[in-house]
Design a protein around this motif. Structure first.
Motif: not given
Length: 355
Positions: A268, A178-181, A264-265, A261, A312, A176, A183-184
């Motif tokens: 995480r 790491c879900r966004d990072v 934040e990456d 961003r 997060a 949960d 996608q990079r």
């Protein structure tokens, strides 16, 4: 041993055949110290070359060759490839010499200068379009790494069975966060960018003066990963003031980035990497008998605890507080002694994982 087995060439025979074919049959080989992998390196005395021995069954040499050529096309200093036998897992490569960042820093070389060059090198790498033919550093790969914490480190605190029963919850909470990072797809991520794998090359200008090693596991992912790996080094303390200065230096050179961003990456991925490294260091000591890595556990744990202060990770942090007592504390001396004296795989019955 059967007659067939006896007639198979040894690894030493394969190296000798390869060297003879490359015109170095009589060159003296000097074995270099081994690292955490099964690869081995030999210096060819007086030739300015290294023999890279990367067993095909465990660490195929193809990815190293592929990434080296991509880095060279960007004007970055990966070792030149003089002779390659991918099937045998052998290569003759350029010898960058002795000036690793680790050795230079220990000798009192300018810390700021070396790190500045490394950051500039990352900026040059990240300005390039990432290769389309490499796999992504996606959620599955990130999870396969942070799982090492629950598989190898946590059993030292609560036992193997208890850790195994918590595994799915741990992985879900980490996923949960790491879900966004995950996608990079911003940059070529070398994945082991730290002072042991960087060299200062005399006689080269700009970022070409930074020699790059150990990049064969590169993937395409978040640009923040390698900068974080450099500045949150499991093997070496990086002063906080220098870390902040270098973060600013990177961001100033990439004004088009969304800096918030990116940071934040960074946070995480720091938690992800430190979880992975805690598990790897325990595995290296207990499974493989490489006990020197235990000295770095306190530093890595401190970095992990700090990384989990990010908002997060609040759910994961609270979950660890409930289910893994003492996870923030350094391992007791008795636990470390057990790791040094008894094969952990026998004590814990854990599988032989691989990053």
């Amino acid at each position: 041993m059967t007659q067939t087995q006896a007639s198979l060439p040894t690894r030493e025979d394969q190296r000798a055949t390869f060297l003879a074919r490359a015109g170095h049959a009589d060159t003296v080989l000097i074995a270099l110290p081994a690292d955490a992998s099964t690869r081995r390196y030999f210096r060819l005395e007086g030739a300015g070359l290294l023999l890279m021995d990367s067993p095909p069954h465990s660490e195929p040499i193809g990815p190293f060759v592929h990434i080296a050529r991509q880095l060279q096309e960007l004007g970055l200093s990966a070792p030149a490839l003089l002779e390659v036998d991918e099937a045998a897992g052998l290569a003759l490569i350029e010898d960058f010499g002795h000036d690793t960042y680790t050795r230079l820093l220990a000798a009192g070389y300018s810390q700021a200068g070396l790190y500045h060059l490394a950051v500039d090198t990352l900026v040059a790498l990240h300005r390039a379009t990432p290769p389309a033919d490499l796999a992504a550093y996606d959620g599955d790969r990130l999870a396969g790494e942070y799982a090492l914490f629950i598989d190898w480190y946590v059993p030292l605190l609560i036992g193997k069975e208890a850790a195994q029963s918590l595994r799915d919850e741990f992985l879900a909470l980490f996923a949960d966060a790491c879900r966004d990072v995950a996608q990079r797809r911003e940059a070529l991520v070398l994945r082991d960018f730290h002072v042991d794998n960087l060299m200062l090359l005399q006689g080269r200008e700009g970022v070409a003066a930074c020699g790059l090693l150990d990049f064969q596991d590169a993937l395409v992912g978040a640009a923040a990963y390698d900068l974080m790996s450099l500045l949150e080094d499991a093997r070496r303390d990086v002063p906080e003031a220098l870390r902040e200065k270098l973060l600013s230096l990177y961001l100033l050179q990439r004004p088009a980035l969304d800096a918030l961003r990116f940071l934040e990456d960074y946070r995480r991925l720091a938690a992800q990497r430190h979880a992975k490294v805690l598990g790897i260091f325990v595995r290296l000591a207990g499974r493989d008998g490489k006990h020197g890595y235990l000295a770095h556990l306190p530093r890595t744990l401190g970095l992990f605890v700090r990384a989990l202060q990010a908002q997060a990770f609040a759910p994961l942090r609270q979950w660890l507080d409930r289910h893994v007592p003492g996870w923030r504390d350094e391992l007791p001396a008795t636990t470390l002694a057990t790791l040094r004296e008894t094969p952990y795989r026998l004590v814990q019955g854990l599988p032989h994982g691989h990053v």
